[in-house]
Design a protein around this motif. Sequence first.
Motif, short mmCIF file in Angstrom:
data_model
loop_
_atom_site.label_atom_id
_atom_site.label_comp_id
_atom_site.label_asym_id
_atom_site.label_seq_id
_atom_site.Cartn_x
_atom_site.Cartn_y
_atom_site.Cartn_z
N GLN A 11 0.83 -1.20 0.00
CA GLN A 11 0.00 0.00 0.00
C GLN A 11 0.87 1.25 0.00
O GLN A 11 0.58 2.23 -0.70
CB GLN A 11 -0.94 0.01 1.21
CG GLN A 11 -2.04 -1.03 1.14
CD GLN A 11 -2.78 -1.16 2.47
OE1 GLN A 11 -2.20 -0.99 3.53
NE2 GLN A 11 -4.07 -1.46 2.37
N LEU A 12 1.94 1.23 0.78
CA LEU A 12 2.86 2.37 0.80
C LEU A 12 3.51 2.57 -0.56
O LEU A 12 3.66 3.70 -1.04
CB LEU A 12 3.92 2.17 1.88
CG LEU A 12 3.46 2.30 3.32
CD1 LEU A 12 4.58 1.93 4.28
CD2 LEU A 12 2.96 3.70 3.59
N PHE A 13 3.92 1.48 -1.17
CA PHE A 13 4.54 1.56 -2.49
C PHE A 13 3.54 2.14 -3.51
O PHE A 13 3.90 2.97 -4.33
CB PHE A 13 5.03 0.19 -2.94
CG PHE A 13 5.59 0.20 -4.33
CD1 PHE A 13 6.84 0.72 -4.59
CD2 PHE A 13 4.85 -0.31 -5.39
CE1 PHE A 13 7.36 0.75 -5.88
CE2 PHE A 13 5.35 -0.29 -6.68
CZ PHE A 13 6.61 0.24 -6.92
N GLN A 14 2.32 1.68 -3.46
CA GLN A 14 1.29 2.15 -4.40
C GLN A 14 1.03 3.64 -4.20
O GLN A 14 0.89 4.39 -5.16
CB GLN A 14 0.00 1.34 -4.22
CG GLN A 14 -0.94 1.41 -5.38
CD GLN A 14 -0.29 0.89 -6.66
OE1 GLN A 14 0.53 -0.02 -6.65
NE2 GLN A 14 -0.63 1.49 -7.77
N PHE A 16 3.17 5.84 -2.94
CA PHE A 16 4.36 6.53 -3.43
C PHE A 16 4.35 6.62 -4.95
O PHE A 16 4.64 7.66 -5.52
CB PHE A 16 5.62 5.78 -2.95
CG PHE A 16 6.89 6.34 -3.51
CD1 PHE A 16 7.43 7.52 -3.01
CD2 PHE A 16 7.55 5.69 -4.56
CE1 PHE A 16 8.60 8.03 -3.54
CE2 PHE A 16 8.71 6.21 -5.08
CZ PHE A 16 9.24 7.38 -4.56
N LYS A 17 3.99 5.52 -5.61
CA LYS A 17 3.93 5.50 -7.07
C LYS A 17 2.91 6.50 -7.60
O LYS A 17 3.15 7.20 -8.56
CB LYS A 17 3.62 4.09 -7.56
CG LYS A 17 3.69 3.92 -9.06
CD LYS A 17 3.56 2.47 -9.42
CE LYS A 17 3.54 2.15 -10.87
NZ LYS A 17 3.36 3.17 -11.82
N THR A 18 1.76 6.57 -6.94
CA THR A 18 0.72 7.51 -7.36
C THR A 18 1.21 8.95 -7.23
O THR A 18 1.02 9.77 -8.14
CB THR A 18 -0.55 7.31 -6.50
OG1 THR A 18 -0.97 5.96 -6.60
CG2 THR A 18 -1.66 8.23 -6.94
N GLN A 22 2.02 11.64 -10.38
CA GLN A 22 1.33 12.92 -10.46
C GLN A 22 2.30 14.09 -10.54
O GLN A 22 2.00 15.11 -11.16
CB GLN A 22 0.40 13.10 -9.25
CG GLN A 22 -0.78 12.17 -9.25
CD GLN A 22 -1.55 12.22 -7.94
OE1 GLN A 22 -1.08 12.79 -6.96
NE2 GLN A 22 -2.73 11.59 -7.92
N THR A 23 3.46 13.97 -9.89
CA THR A 23 4.39 15.09 -9.83
C THR A 23 5.47 15.07 -10.90
O THR A 23 6.06 16.11 -11.18
CB THR A 23 5.08 15.15 -8.45
OG1 THR A 23 5.74 13.91 -8.21
CG2 THR A 23 4.07 15.42 -7.37
N ASN A 24 5.75 13.93 -11.50
CA ASN A 24 6.77 13.87 -12.55
C ASN A 24 6.30 14.63 -13.78
O ASN A 24 5.17 14.48 -14.22
CB ASN A 24 7.06 12.42 -12.94
CG ASN A 24 8.07 11.78 -12.04
OD1 ASN A 24 8.75 12.45 -11.28
ND2 ASN A 24 8.16 10.46 -12.10
#
Length: 156
Positions: A11-14, A16-18, A22-24
């Motif tokens: 869940q933490l990884f997901q 972080f990925k989200t 969004q910011t890249n």
Amino acid sequence: MPNKKLPSEQQLFQKFKTITDQTNPKPKIVRNCSRAFLVGGAICTIGQIFQELLLKYGFPEEDVKMLLPIIMVFLGALLTGVGIYDKIASYAGAGTVVPITGFSNAIVAPAIEFKKEGFIFGVAAKMFTIAGPVLVYGIGSSVIVGIIYYIIQLLT
């Protein structure tokens, strides 16, 4: 005291990925490819102009094949030394890497960066940090191909 359940690693990884998605910034592929194509083509055109000038002024074709890479490496090193090549590279991206001037830049840029460390431990040691592996593998593979070619010639 209430017992809180901690989020799982997945869940933490997901999450972080989200957030990173969004910011890249989105790459501008068409713009980047166009710039690389135009600048890389311009560098090659400059090389072609030098070739035609050398031939026009009576240099034999064999000498031109030897002089042209020397001229282009010199121009790449000169433009790197005065700080212009980096500006061109930041605009064109990969368009400056492929021509022989990119090889020159790859050798000169680390040497300039580490000149404050002295001639031996700075310039000489760092000059081939990027280009060194290319030279080693290029020369090594050409020796192997040469040996294979020699063996094939002996057998036929």
